[in-house]
Write a protein that holds these residues in place. Structure first.
Motif, short mmCIF file in Angstrom:
data_model
loop_
_atom_site.label_atom_id
_atom_site.label_comp_id
_atom_site.label_asym_id
_atom_site.label_seq_id
_atom_site.Cartn_x
_atom_site.Cartn_y
_atom_site.Cartn_z
N SER A 88 47.06 59.44 -22.83
CA SER A 88 47.60 60.07 -21.63
C SER A 88 46.66 61.18 -21.17
O SER A 88 45.75 61.59 -21.91
N ALA A 89 46.91 61.66 -19.96
CA ALA A 89 46.17 62.81 -19.43
C ALA A 89 47.10 63.60 -18.54
O ALA A 89 47.84 63.03 -17.72
N GLU A 90 47.12 64.91 -18.73
CA GLU A 90 47.99 65.81 -17.97
C GLU A 90 49.45 65.40 -18.07
O GLU A 90 50.22 65.52 -17.12
N GLY A 91 49.81 64.85 -19.22
CA GLY A 91 51.20 64.46 -19.45
C GLY A 91 51.59 63.12 -18.84
O GLY A 91 52.73 62.68 -18.98
N VAL A 92 50.62 62.44 -18.20
CA VAL A 92 50.90 61.14 -17.58
C VAL A 92 50.29 60.04 -18.44
O VAL A 92 49.06 59.99 -18.61
N PRO A 93 51.11 59.16 -18.99
CA PRO A 93 50.58 58.10 -19.88
C PRO A 93 49.67 57.14 -19.13
O PRO A 93 49.85 56.88 -17.93
N PHE A 94 48.69 56.60 -19.86
CA PHE A 94 47.88 55.53 -19.28
C PHE A 94 48.75 54.28 -19.18
O PHE A 94 49.46 53.93 -20.12
N ARG A 95 48.62 53.59 -18.06
CA ARG A 95 49.36 52.34 -17.89
C ARG A 95 48.45 51.12 -17.86
O ARG A 95 48.88 50.00 -18.11
N PHE A 96 47.17 51.35 -17.53
CA PHE A 96 46.27 50.22 -17.34
C PHE A 96 44.84 50.70 -17.57
O PHE A 96 44.03 50.78 -16.67
N THR A 97 44.53 51.04 -18.84
CA THR A 97 43.18 51.49 -19.18
C THR A 97 42.22 50.32 -18.99
O THR A 97 42.49 49.23 -19.46
N ASN A 98 41.10 50.57 -18.33
CA ASN A 98 40.32 49.43 -17.85
C ASN A 98 38.86 49.41 -18.30
O ASN A 98 38.48 48.64 -19.16
N ALA A 99 38.02 50.24 -17.70
CA ALA A 99 36.57 50.17 -17.97
C ALA A 99 36.08 51.50 -18.52
O ALA A 99 36.73 52.54 -18.36
#
Length: 289
Positions: free
Chosen positions: A178-189
Motif C-alpha cells: 500500500s501507499a498513503e494508506g491506500v492498498p495496491f489493487r493492480f501492481t503492474n510494471a
C-alpha cells in the motif's frame, strides 16, 4: 496537473508521436530495432531511420522467427508479461498465467520453476491455470527486474503487491502492499535504479483488480499511480496519481527521469526523479486521434 506543468504542455507544439517515441528510444541508447512490417510498424520505422536508428524489417512472423530463437513455454501455460536476466546473465526469467516465475535453463533442461508470489498457491489447482478468477489465489507476476548488486529479483504481482526473492528462488517476500494508506489493487510494471536500488513501479488502479481490467478500461478509470520503493528506508512514495491505466515504467540511463505509460489515454508521461514527488512531470507522447 500543476499550473506550471499545464503551461509547459500547452506551450509545446504537438508533433508526430512516432518521432517522439523514436527519439525516446535513441535517448535510451537504442541503435538497432527489428519488427514485422505493417501499417503501424512502418510509420514508426521511418521515424526511427530518420534519426539514425537501424531498423531490420521482416515481412511476416515466420521470417522474423528465422532470425531469432523461439523459447516455447511449457504446454498449457501462457501470458509471459515481461522477462529478466539475473546478475550473472542467466535466464531469461518470466512470469506466467498460473502464478509461477520460470527460469530458462538452456535447451537441454528447458524451463524450471524459480519462484511463486502467493503463499496460498496450491500446485494441484494452480499449475497450468488460465482462469483469471484463480489469480487472487495463485498469483499473477507481471513486472520483473533484478537488482544487479544484490541479485535479488523484484516482482510486481497484480494481487500481492511489490515482492522480492533471493537468487535461490522460492516463495517471494512482500515488501510493499500500500501507499498513503491506500492498498495496491493492480501492481503492474517496474524498473530499478541500479545505483541506489530504488524501485519505480505502477499500481494500475486503486479500484479495479487485474481480472476486471476490461471494465477499468471501458469506464476510463483514472486512479492509477506511479510509485517508488526505497529498500534502504522501506518507504513507499507516490510520485504521480490520477493516471489512466498506468502501465509500463522505464528509468532513463542517467536515472534522472522515469517514463510511465497511460494506456487508455495513449500517453507517455515524463517524470523527474531527483526531486521526488515535487519534480517536473509532463506529457511527451500523446495520440491525438
Amino acid at each position: 496537473m500543476a499550473d506550471s506543468d499545464r503551461k509547459i504542455h500547452d506551450s509545446q507544439t504537438l508533433v508526430d508521436g512516432n518521432l517522439l517515441a523514436a527519439k525516446a528510444f535513441a535517448a535510451a541508447g537504442v541503435t538497432l530495432m527489428f519488427g514485422v512490417v505493417g501499417i503501424l510498424v512502418t510509420s514508426f520505422a521511418k521515424r526511427a531511420v530518420s534519426i539514425v536508428i537501424r531498423f531490420l524489417a521482416f515481412h511476416n512472423e515466420q521470417s522474423a522467427a528465422q532470425k531469432y530463437n523461439t523459447l516455447e513455454l511449457p504446454s498449457g501455460v501462457s501470458g509471459p508479461e515481461s522477462i529478466a536476466f539475473d546478475c550473472n546473465g542467466d535466464g531469461p526469467y518470466t512470469g506466467i498465467s498460473d502464478g509461477r516465475i520460470l527460469k530458462w535453463q538452456g535447451s537441454k533442461h528447458g524451463w524450471k520453476e524459480f519462484a511463486i508470489t502467493s503463499p496460498f498457491r496450491i500446485p494441484k489447482f494452480c499449475d497450468g491455470s488460465l482462469n483469471p478468477a484463480m489469480e487472487q489465489v495463485c498469483g499473477r507476476p507481471l513486472g520483473l527486474k533484478f537488482n544487479e548488486a544484490t541479485c535479488d529479483l523484484y516482482i510486481a504481482d497484480a494481487y500481492f503487491g511489490l515482492l522480492v526473492i533471493g537468487q535461490n528462488g522460492g516463495v517471494a517476500k512482500q515488501v510493499a502492499i500500500s501507499a498513503e494508506g491506500v492498498p495496491f489493487r493492480f501492481t503492474n510494471a517496474l524498473d530499478i535504479d541500479q545505483n541506489t536500488g530504488v524501485v519505480y513501479f505502477t499500481d494500475t488502479s486503486t479500484i479495479f483488480q487485474r481480472w476486471a481490467y476490461a471494465i477499468a478500461m471501458q469506464i476510463g478509470d483514472k486512479t492509477g499511480r506511479l510509485l517508488k520503493y526505497d529498500p534502504r528506508t522501506k518507504e513507499v512514495t507516490v510520485l504521480l496519481r490520477g493516471l489512466s491505466f498506468s502501465n509500463g515504467v522505464a528509468l532513463s540511463e542517467d536515472k534522472d527521469f522515469v517514463l510511465v505509460t497511460e494506456t487508455t489515454a495513449a500517453k507517455i508521461i515524463f517524470k523527474e526523479t531527483f526531486m521526488g514527488n515535487f519534480g517536473l512531470h509532463k506529457i511527451i507522447v500523446e495520440d491525438q486521434k
